[in-house]
Every structure is written in C-alpha cells, then in structure tokens.
Design a protein around this motif. Structure first.
Motif, PDB file in Angstrom:
ATOM      1  N   ILE A  14       0.842  -1.200   0.000  1.00  0.00           N
ATOM      2  CA  ILE A  14       0.000   0.000   0.000  1.00  0.00           C
ATOM      3  C   ILE A  14       0.883   1.258   0.000  1.00  0.00           C
ATOM      4  O   ILE A  14       0.597   2.240  -0.682  1.00  0.00           O
ATOM      5  CB  ILE A  14      -0.949  -0.011   1.214  1.00  0.00           C
ATOM      6  CG1 ILE A  14      -1.924  -1.193   1.104  1.00  0.00           C
ATOM      7  CG2 ILE A  14      -1.718   1.299   1.321  1.00  0.00           C
ATOM      8  CD1 ILE A  14      -2.679  -1.502   2.391  1.00  0.00           C
ATOM      9  N   ALA A  17       2.096   2.013  -3.497  1.00  0.00           N
ATOM     10  CA  ALA A  17       1.080   2.119  -4.556  1.00  0.00           C
ATOM     11  C   ALA A  17       0.819   3.577  -4.913  1.00  0.00           C
ATOM     12  O   ALA A  17       0.838   4.445  -4.044  1.00  0.00           O
ATOM     13  CB  ALA A  17      -0.216   1.462  -4.085  1.00  0.00           C
ATOM     14  N   LEU A  22      -4.938   3.488  -5.513  1.00  0.00           N
ATOM     15  CA  LEU A  22      -5.509   3.129  -4.218  1.00  0.00           C
ATOM     16  C   LEU A  22      -6.934   3.680  -4.100  1.00  0.00           C
ATOM     17  O   LEU A  22      -7.863   2.988  -3.677  1.00  0.00           O
ATOM     18  CB  LEU A  22      -4.617   3.709  -3.115  1.00  0.00           C
ATOM     19  CG  LEU A  22      -4.655   3.068  -1.745  1.00  0.00           C
ATOM     20  CD1 LEU A  22      -4.319   1.591  -1.832  1.00  0.00           C
ATOM     21  CD2 LEU A  22      -3.658   3.778  -0.828  1.00  0.00           C
ATOM     22  N   LYS A  88      -3.423   9.745   1.063  1.00  0.00           N
ATOM     23  CA  LYS A  88      -2.931   8.382   0.857  1.00  0.00           C
ATOM     24  C   LYS A  88      -2.508   7.761   2.193  1.00  0.00           C
ATOM     25  O   LYS A  88      -2.806   6.591   2.466  1.00  0.00           O
ATOM     26  CB  LYS A  88      -1.754   8.390  -0.129  1.00  0.00           C
ATOM     27  CG  LYS A  88      -1.193   7.000  -0.388  1.00  0.00           C
ATOM     28  CD  LYS A  88      -0.007   7.023  -1.346  1.00  0.00           C
ATOM     29  CE  LYS A  88       0.753   5.700  -1.266  1.00  0.00           C
ATOM     30  NZ  LYS A  88       2.001   5.720  -2.036  1.00  0.00           N
ATOM     31  N   ARG A  91      -5.663   6.817   4.091  1.00  0.00           N
ATOM     32  CA  ARG A  91      -6.277   5.616   3.523  1.00  0.00           C
ATOM     33  C   ARG A  91      -5.454   4.374   3.867  1.00  0.00           C
ATOM     34  O   ARG A  91      -6.005   3.317   4.142  1.00  0.00           O
ATOM     35  CB  ARG A  91      -6.410   5.748   1.999  1.00  0.00           C
ATOM     36  CG  ARG A  91      -7.161   6.983   1.557  1.00  0.00           C
ATOM     37  CD  ARG A  91      -8.614   6.966   1.914  1.00  0.00           C
ATOM     38  NE  ARG A  91      -9.392   6.113   1.027  1.00  0.00           N
ATOM     39  CZ  ARG A  91     -10.676   5.822   1.201  1.00  0.00           C
ATOM     40  NH1 ARG A  91     -11.324   6.317   2.243  1.00  0.00           N
ATOM     41  NH2 ARG A  91     -11.299   5.048   0.359  1.00  0.00           N
ATOM     42  N   ALA A  92      -4.126   4.534   3.809  1.00  0.00           N
ATOM     43  CA  ALA A  92      -3.249   3.392   4.081  1.00  0.00           C
ATOM     44  C   ALA A  92      -3.384   2.948   5.539  1.00  0.00           C
ATOM     45  O   ALA A  92      -3.429   1.748   5.838  1.00  0.00           O
ATOM     46  CB  ALA A  92      -1.805   3.762   3.753  1.00  0.00           C
ATOM     47  N   VAL A 111      -8.510  -5.006  -2.873  1.00  0.00           N
ATOM     48  CA  VAL A 111      -7.458  -3.986  -2.918  1.00  0.00           C
ATOM     49  C   VAL A 111      -6.061  -4.596  -3.066  1.00  0.00           C
ATOM     50  O   VAL A 111      -5.316  -4.237  -3.972  1.00  0.00           O
ATOM     51  CB  VAL A 111      -7.513  -3.096  -1.647  1.00  0.00           C
ATOM     52  CG1 VAL A 111      -6.445  -2.010  -1.718  1.00  0.00           C
ATOM     53  CG2 VAL A 111      -8.897  -2.493  -1.485  1.00  0.00           C
ATOM     54  N   LEU A 115      -3.403  -4.592  -6.416  1.00  0.00           N
ATOM     55  CA  LEU A 115      -2.157  -3.837  -6.242  1.00  0.00           C
ATOM     56  C   LEU A 115      -0.956  -4.737  -6.505  1.00  0.00           C
ATOM     57  O   LEU A 115       0.009  -4.357  -7.166  1.00  0.00           O
ATOM     58  CB  LEU A 115      -2.043  -3.258  -4.825  1.00  0.00           C
ATOM     59  CG  LEU A 115      -2.943  -2.087  -4.455  1.00  0.00           C
ATOM     60  CD1 LEU A 115      -2.630  -1.629  -3.017  1.00  0.00           C
ATOM     61  CD2 LEU A 115      -2.750  -0.912  -5.415  1.00  0.00           C
TER      62      LEU A 115
END
Lengths: 145, 362
Positions: A14, A17, A22, A88, A91-92, A111, A115
């Motif tokens: 993640i 990415a 994402l 990001k 979200r991660a 997800v 990825l």
C-alpha cells in the motif's frame, strides 16, 4: 507466512502504490475512527553501502507521510507511505486497521490482490523490455578459416 | 556612514511579477504541467532529486517549473523545502544486488552472468537532432522479450571470491551525516560518499576527467554500471518489523582500479563507488572515479597533489548550493565595503603622488 509477515507485506504494498490507484480500488467512505496520529509529512534518510556491500553511508532522503488510526472496534492501523500525500497516508492507515478485522478477506481480494498484480505486471514488463535490450554476442572469425 | 538600504520593495515586487510572467512565457503556448516535466524531462527531474538530496519526482518537477528549468535554482528550492521536513528516521541500507534492472553493463566481463543489458540508453544513438520530435511524431512501444531478465549478481562479487578484489570493510559505529554535523576533515569514506552523492554533476565530471588525464592518475574500468528500481525498507519500532515503504530508481557504478600492493598487502583490485538517485550514469561514473581518487592516501598511493585526491578541496567545493550561495552573494549590495576600498585606493595614490602625475606619460 506469519501474521507479521503478512502485515508487513500489505503495509509495503500500500505504501508504494500510486495514490490514484488506491483511491480507485477503495473509494469507500471510511468507518468511524479516531486519529492516533494525523497525517504528518516528513522524510526518511536512505542509506547505501560503500562498494554495494561495505559500510553504510547516507545517500539522501525520500519524502514520506505517516499516520495512525484506531477503529471503533479497537483495531489500530499505521502507515508510512512514500510521497507527501496526506490522503494516501490516511487511507493506508485505515486499510492497515481494517485488514486486521474480519473485513480482511474482502479487502485482500478487492485492494491487495490488484495492487500486487499491478506491481508484478509493471516489474514483468520492465524486465521484458530490459531483456529485449540484452546483447547477444557472437564471434566473428577474421581472415581465412 | 549609513547608506540607503530601503526603497527596493516596489522594485523587488515588480521584478518578481515580471519573473512570474517570464516563467509563463508566450501565453499562446499551452502551459507546461508538472506531470509533463516529470514524465518527459525525467532526467532533469532525476538530477534535481540527486543534487537536492531528496527523492520525490513530483517536487522536483515543480521545482524545475518554478526555476524556469534552471537546475541549480531547482536544487536550491528542493534543499530549502527539505529543511522544513521532520526526519522520521533512516532506512536500512538499500540492497542494490536486488535491483529491478533496466540497464546493466560491464566493461570488464563480456559474458558476466545476467548479461549486458543496454536499457534506455543514449549510447549508440547518432546524436542527430530528431526533427520528428519537434512535430510530435508517434512513439511506438518498445519491444519486449518473451521472458524477463535472469538474475544479475554484482559482477565484482566474482572477483571477491578469488581475493582479487579488496573486501569492503563493514562500518563501525554511527553513520556520519553531513546534514546534521558540519563537514570536518579528515572525512571518513561514508561522509565523502554522502557529499559526492549530492555533489554537482558538472564538478564531479570535471574532477573525474582530470584523474583520467593524469592528475592523480588511477586507471579505472567500469566494472559494472546498473540502473533500476530498488525497494527501500525501514524498521518500524512500534510494530517490531521492517516494511518496504518506498521504491526509488538508482544508478550505481563500481569502478575497478589496480592496486600495486604494498609491503603488507598483495596486489589486488580496488573499488571506486558511485550511487546516485535517479538515472544518471555520467554522475555515477564520475562519483566512482572521484571516490577512488580520494582513497589514495588510505591505499598508500603517491599523493601527487592532484585536486581529485584532496578531500578538503573536493568536498568543500562539490556542493553547488554552497558554491553558488557564496559566489552569488557578491552581487548583493557591498556599497559600504566598496566605499572603504575606494577611499583606500585614493589614499594610496595620494601617498604615491600619483594624482599629481599628468595624464600623458610623456
């Protein structure tokens, strides 16, 4: 793989990415959560080794953003992601927390798998492009054989 | 004596407005996006990241746009921004042996395992201007082989097995950091490599070239040059494990240089090392040659007084931000200093009776 191997694998995946990918894979609203650490921009010093194998030296820094969250169920998520994108990092961190809950099965498929596939595909394409530029030496015989 | 120091504000504001307009250029031409700079001027972006010592292609592209394409000004912007970022920690040393290789060549072994991989190189182009690019010709996708590359271990690792290559000593103690402590001499190799990695490409190129021309001669082969992406790992103490949090492109050069041996050591090869952010083989090769030249004393070689062997000379002058900062400050007002010099020269001339001399010498 142990649990921590699995977790370090998804955290790295993640973190590396592209933010847009994402977002495209997981545009959902986040569940309620508390911030343990709001997204914070910073850097990490990257080290190399003299002669590739010797003593470590400081090569230069890379930008990162970190964040930590706690879901209402108590799961804690951390993120250290490349670049300066606060969203990001948020979200991660949320994904890291959710992947420790029963939502893991669905999120892994939705997800993590894409990825991982995208990263593998990019690596494979690059390796095939590189292989196409590999020199095939042949020896020319000079003079009269 | 006071000299007027105010009154520049309006001129400065207008100058900056004009700078803004000049940066934009002809408004009939579409504005350049930072994504276009990042994607299409990527080697300029790489250089700004390397010398700015901060890996972030988006920021470097923005810096180039803001600096109107002036590399050193863009590096300055990146360095200034870097100082605003808190540093969370350090990575584990990157494993360049695991690089996802785009280019990998050796000038010492034709048949090295992994092969000679040319990658997206300018080499073998004819350096003829491609006018088709001016018109925006189609760019076909690059060919792909059926399968990817086999693994390519470091070429010099083969020499190490025979004892022909000097082993690289492990480091002891904390890794020095010139962004935290001022540069002091003698500078250990880790500090020198850090300074060279962020040093000015042009300066290092010239110094490396000087060693090839005989100033601190030490004939170098390019044992290996590799370019590609590597993962960057860090240990997360709160979790107790490492994560690969970033992927960056690096260029690495290992030079092979002869070492004649000494009373205590047999003859063997030694290494010069270059490692640079982004794709920049000119810089990486230069860095390797200069690193090797700076090892002359440690290896007991003739110190011929060549600039490239003088760590104080090299490290004190390789940083283009330090250099241009001091260089360019002399354009700023020095009115008082100059008045003092003017007075002095007048006084000296009076003392010498120079003012009494007629214009014509005869």
């Amino acid at each position: 793989m142990t649990d921590s191997d699995t977790r370090r694998d998804w955290m790295g995946l993640i973190a590396r990415a592209p933010a847009a990918r994402l977002d495209a894979l997981w545009p959902d609203d986040a569940p309620p959560f508390d911030w343990l650490r709001r997204p914070e921009q910073g850097s990490m010093m990257v080290q190399g080794r003299a002669g590739a194998v010797g003593a470590a030296f400081n090569l230069g820094e890379v930008t990162v953003t970190r964040a930590s969250v706690r879901l209402s169920c108590g799961a804690v998520g951390h993120a250290l992601v490349q670049g300066l994108d606060a969203r990001k990092a948020e979200r991660a961190a949320l994904l890291d927390a959710l992947l420790q809950t029963p939502a893991q099965v669905e999120l892994s498929a939705r997800v993590l798998a894409p990825l991982r596939a995208a990263e593998a595909q990019a690596q494979q394409d690059s390796a095939r492009r590189a292989a196409a530029t590999k020199v095939d030496f042949f020896t020319m015989v000079r003079g009269e054989g | 004596m006071y000299v007027a120091v105010k009154g520049g504000a309006r001129a400065i504001a207008n100058a900056h407005a004009w700078l803004d307009e000049a940066r934009r250029g002809d408004r009939d031409v579409p504005e350049l996006g930072t994504d276009q700079i990042r994607e299409q001027l990527s080697l300029a972006v790489d250089r700004v990241m390397a010398e700015g010592s901060l890996y972030d292609p988006e920021l470097a592209a923005l810096a180039l746009k803001q600096a109107r394409g002036d590399t050193i000004e863009a590096v300055f912007l990146i360095r200034a921004f870097r100082t605003t970022l808190p540093r969370f920690g350090g990575s584990l040393p990157v494993a360049t042996a695991d690089m996802q290789i785009k280019r990998r060549i050796s000038a010492t072994y034709k048949d090295a395992p992994g092969g000679q991989v040319l990658g997206p190189t300018f080499d073998y182009t004819h350096r003829l201007l491609d006018f088709g690019l001016a018109e925006g010709r189609d760019v076909p996708p690059a060919p792909m082989a059926e399968t990817g590359l086999e693994s390519a271990p470091h070429i010099l690792s083969h020499l190490g097995g025979e004892g022909l290559m000097q082993a690289e000593p492990d480091g002891a103690g904390a890794v020095p950091d010139l962004t935290r402590d001022p540069l002091e001499f003698p500078a250990e190799r880790a500090l020198r490599l850090q300074a060279l990695a962020r040093g000015d490409e042009g300066f290092l190129l010239s110094l490396a070239y000087s060693t090839q021309r005989g100033y601190g001669r030490n004939h170098a082969f390019v044992g290996e040059l590799r370019i590609g992406a590597v993962r960057v790992s860090a240990h997360l103490p709160e979790l107790g494990f490492d994560i690969e949090f970033a992927e960056i492109v690096l260029t690495e050069c290992e030079s092979v240089n002869q070492f004649q041996g000494s009373k205590t050591a047999p003859a063997q090869f030694t290494r010069g090392y270059g490692l640079v952010f982004g794709q920049s083989e000119r810089k990486a090769i230069s860095m390797a040659l200069v690193d090797r030249a700076l090892r002359a004393q440690e290896l007991g070689e003739d110190m011929s007084g060549a600039p490239a062997q003088d760590a104080e000379f090299v490290l004190s002058h390789c940083d283009n931000i330090q250099s241009s900062g001091f260089l360019e400050h002399i354009k700023l007002p020095h009115y008082v200093d100059f008045q003092a010099e003017l007075e002095l020269v007048r006084k000296l001339r009076r003392a010498a009776g120079a003012d009494a001399l007629p214009e014509a010498a005869e």
